[in-house]
Every structure is written in C-alpha cells, then in structure tokens.
Motif scaffolding. Sequence first.
Motif, PDB file in Angstrom:
ATOM      1  N   GLY A  56      76.301  10.006 -24.640  1.00 21.73           N
ATOM      2  CA  GLY A  56      76.719  11.226 -23.943  1.00 21.73           C
ATOM      3  C   GLY A  56      78.181  11.177 -23.551  1.00 21.73           C
ATOM      4  O   GLY A  56      78.920  12.157 -23.711  1.00 21.73           O
ATOM      5  N   ALA A  57      78.648  10.044 -23.053  1.00 19.13           N
ATOM      6  CA  ALA A  57      80.054   9.895 -22.662  1.00 19.13           C
ATOM      7  C   ALA A  57      80.962   9.990 -23.888  1.00 19.13           C
ATOM      8  O   ALA A  57      82.019  10.640 -23.845  1.00 19.13           O
ATOM      9  CB  ALA A  57      80.264   8.567 -21.950  1.00 19.13           C
ATOM     10  N   ILE A  58      80.562   9.364 -24.982  1.00 14.01           N
ATOM     11  CA  ILE A  58      81.368   9.421 -26.206  1.00 14.01           C
ATOM     12  C   ILE A  58      81.419  10.858 -26.737  1.00 14.01           C
ATOM     13  O   ILE A  58      82.483  11.346 -27.142  1.00 14.01           O
ATOM     14  CB  ILE A  58      80.812   8.451 -27.267  1.00 14.01           C
ATOM     15  N   MET A  60      81.105  13.680 -25.044  1.00 15.93           N
ATOM     16  CA  MET A  60      81.966  14.495 -24.185  1.00 15.93           C
ATOM     17  C   MET A  60      83.435  14.159 -24.398  1.00 15.93           C
ATOM     18  O   MET A  60      84.290  15.050 -24.423  1.00 15.93           O
ATOM     19  CB  MET A  60      81.603  14.276 -22.710  1.00 15.93           C
ATOM     20  N   GLY A  61      83.727  12.869 -24.533  1.00 12.62           N
ATOM     21  CA  GLY A  61      85.124  12.462 -24.686  1.00 12.62           C
ATOM     22  C   GLY A  61      85.722  12.840 -26.022  1.00 12.62           C
ATOM     23  O   GLY A  61      86.887  13.235 -26.101  1.00 12.62           O
ATOM     24  N   VAL A  62      84.946  12.742 -27.089  1.00 13.17           N
ATOM     25  CA  VAL A  62      85.479  12.996 -28.434  1.00 13.17           C
ATOM     26  C   VAL A  62      85.512  14.489 -28.758  1.00 13.17           C
ATOM     27  O   VAL A  62      86.503  15.003 -29.275  1.00 13.17           O
ATOM     28  CB  VAL A  62      84.651  12.227 -29.499  1.00 13.17           C
ATOM     29  N   THR A  63      84.426  15.191 -28.445  1.00 16.09           N
ATOM     30  CA  THR A  63      84.344  16.596 -28.852  1.00 16.09           C
ATOM     31  C   THR A  63      84.807  17.557 -27.770  1.00 16.09           C
ATOM     32  O   THR A  63      85.091  18.712 -28.066  1.00 16.09           O
ATOM     33  CB  THR A  63      82.901  16.963 -29.247  1.00 16.09           C
ATOM     34  N   GLY A  64      84.823  17.124 -26.517  1.00 20.40           N
ATOM     35  CA  GLY A  64      85.227  18.003 -25.426  1.00 20.40           C
ATOM     36  C   GLY A  64      84.177  19.044 -25.085  1.00 20.40           C
ATOM     37  O   GLY A  64      84.476  20.038 -24.425  1.00 20.40           O
ATOM     38  N   THR A  65      82.930  18.836 -25.504  1.00 19.83           N
ATOM     39  CA  THR A  65      81.853  19.790 -25.215  1.00 19.83           C
ATOM     40  C   THR A  65      81.330  19.561 -23.807  1.00 19.83           C
ATOM     41  O   THR A  65      81.706  18.638 -23.108  1.00 19.83           O
ATOM     42  CB  THR A  65      80.706  19.643 -26.221  1.00 19.83           C
ATOM     43  N   GLY A  66      80.394  20.407 -23.420  1.00 21.19           N
ATOM     44  CA  GLY A  66      79.833  20.336 -22.086  1.00 21.19           C
ATOM     45  C   GLY A  66      78.734  19.287 -21.966  1.00 21.19           C
ATOM     46  O   GLY A  66      78.382  18.585 -22.919  1.00 21.19           O
ATOM     47  N   GLY A  68      75.546  19.736 -21.541  1.00 21.79           N
ATOM     48  CA  GLY A  68      74.309  20.034 -22.266  1.00 21.79           C
ATOM     49  C   GLY A  68      74.291  19.438 -23.669  1.00 21.79           C
ATOM     50  O   GLY A  68      73.310  18.813 -24.083  1.00 21.79           O
ATOM     51  N   VAL A  69      75.391  19.631 -24.404  1.00 22.13           N
ATOM     52  CA  VAL A  69      75.487  19.076 -25.758  1.00 22.13           C
ATOM     53  C   VAL A  69      75.520  17.550 -25.692  1.00 22.13           C
ATOM     54  O   VAL A  69      74.883  16.861 -26.497  1.00 22.13           O
ATOM     55  CB  VAL A  69      76.742  19.625 -26.483  1.00 22.13           C
ATOM     56  N   ALA A  70      76.244  16.999 -24.718  1.00 24.46           N
ATOM     57  CA  ALA A  70      76.329  15.544 -24.565  1.00 24.46           C
ATOM     58  C   ALA A  70      74.961  14.959 -24.216  1.00 24.46           C
ATOM     59  O   ALA A  70      74.591  13.892 -24.709  1.00 24.46           O
ATOM     60  CB  ALA A  70      77.349  15.191 -23.491  1.00 24.46           C
ATOM     61  N   THR A  71      74.200  15.660 -23.383  1.00 23.22           N
ATOM     62  CA  THR A  71      72.853  15.193 -23.037  1.00 23.22           C
ATOM     63  C   THR A  71      71.950  15.215 -24.273  1.00 23.22           C
ATOM     64  O   THR A  71      71.167  14.287 -24.495  1.00 23.22           O
ATOM     65  CB  THR A  71      72.244  16.063 -21.927  1.00 23.22           C
ATOM     66  N   GLY A  72      72.042  16.250 -25.076  1.00 23.46           N
ATOM     67  CA  GLY A  72      71.251  16.316 -26.304  1.00 23.46           C
ATOM     68  C   GLY A  72      71.587  15.192 -27.262  1.00 23.46           C
ATOM     69  O   GLY A  72      70.697  14.536 -27.817  1.00 23.46           O
TER      70      GLY A  72
END
Length: 167
Positions: A56-58, A60-66, A68-72
């Motif tokens: 999830g951290a990777i 969020m950090g790489v794609t800059g998404t929110g 919700g997407v990181a949790t998925g």
Amino acid sequence: MAWFLGLGIAGLVLLVLALVLDGVLEGVLDGVGGGLDGFLSLPVIAGFVSALGFAGAITMGVTGTGAGVATGAGTVAGGVVAWLTGRFSRALMRDEAAVPRGDDLTGSPGRVVTAIPAGGYGEVLLRLAGQPVKYAAKASAPVPRGAEVWVESVLSPTSVAVRPVER
C-alpha cells in the motif's frame, strides 16, 4: 502513507515475535477461531499485514493514488504473501521428509569399536544420516577391534548383524 508503513512494520514485528516465541503466542490464542493452526497461523497473518502495509505504501508513493487504490493493491499483495506463507509452512511441516530408519543401515559400512566375539556382541560405529552412531553388533565369526564391517541386517533398534569386509 504513514498508516501503511505502520502496518508493514507491525507485520514484521509480529513475524519476529512469532519466530522468537515459537508457538507461545499461538498457545495463548488457542481459543480464537478453533486455534491458529493451518492457514490462519501467526506467520501467515504477519505476512498478510506486512505485505498489505508495504504494498500500500509503495502504491501510494509510486502512483500518487489515494488510500482506496493503495488498500486494494495491498490486499491483493497480502493475499498472495499469505497464501505463499501458508503453502511454505505446510511444506516444512510435512512428515514425508527423508527420515533415516534403522533398516537404512543394511549394507552400510562401519568400524568395530569393541571386539566382537563369535556368537557374542561387540560394538560398531556406523553413520546414520551422516551422524556417527554406536550399535551393538553380532557376527558369526570373531571380529577384532578396528576392523571394517558391513551391516548384514538390523536385529533391533540398537543392534545389527555384521560381517567383516574382505579385501
């Protein structure tokens, strides 16, 4: 992102505790859901939580998404890691490993450490799974100390019948 990193670190800490305490935590949690045996074990849970957090951290950090997407993405990665950990744990716990048995000694070489009288017992040093093991030995003819012998048969869990090696 800090929450995901916290989950990843918490999963690693749980894994270390599960390995260091080796079953103590599972013994404490025996009443939870029928115990933590099988697929719901502490290493599996720790792998899932850790992969969820770090993936999830990777994400969020790489794609800059929110979140919700990181949790998925983290849930998918955690599921894969949990499944692999469960399969690996089961493979390690299987009883089908090549465990040496007494019958495996038949035909193996050894050395006499206590002379064997005719019809009586002496002692031989044999190698079982690479480890030196001393067995009581019986032979049809006297065998002196230091002689090389072959195991003809296993008489009991602690004794063998041998014959001297002829060169």
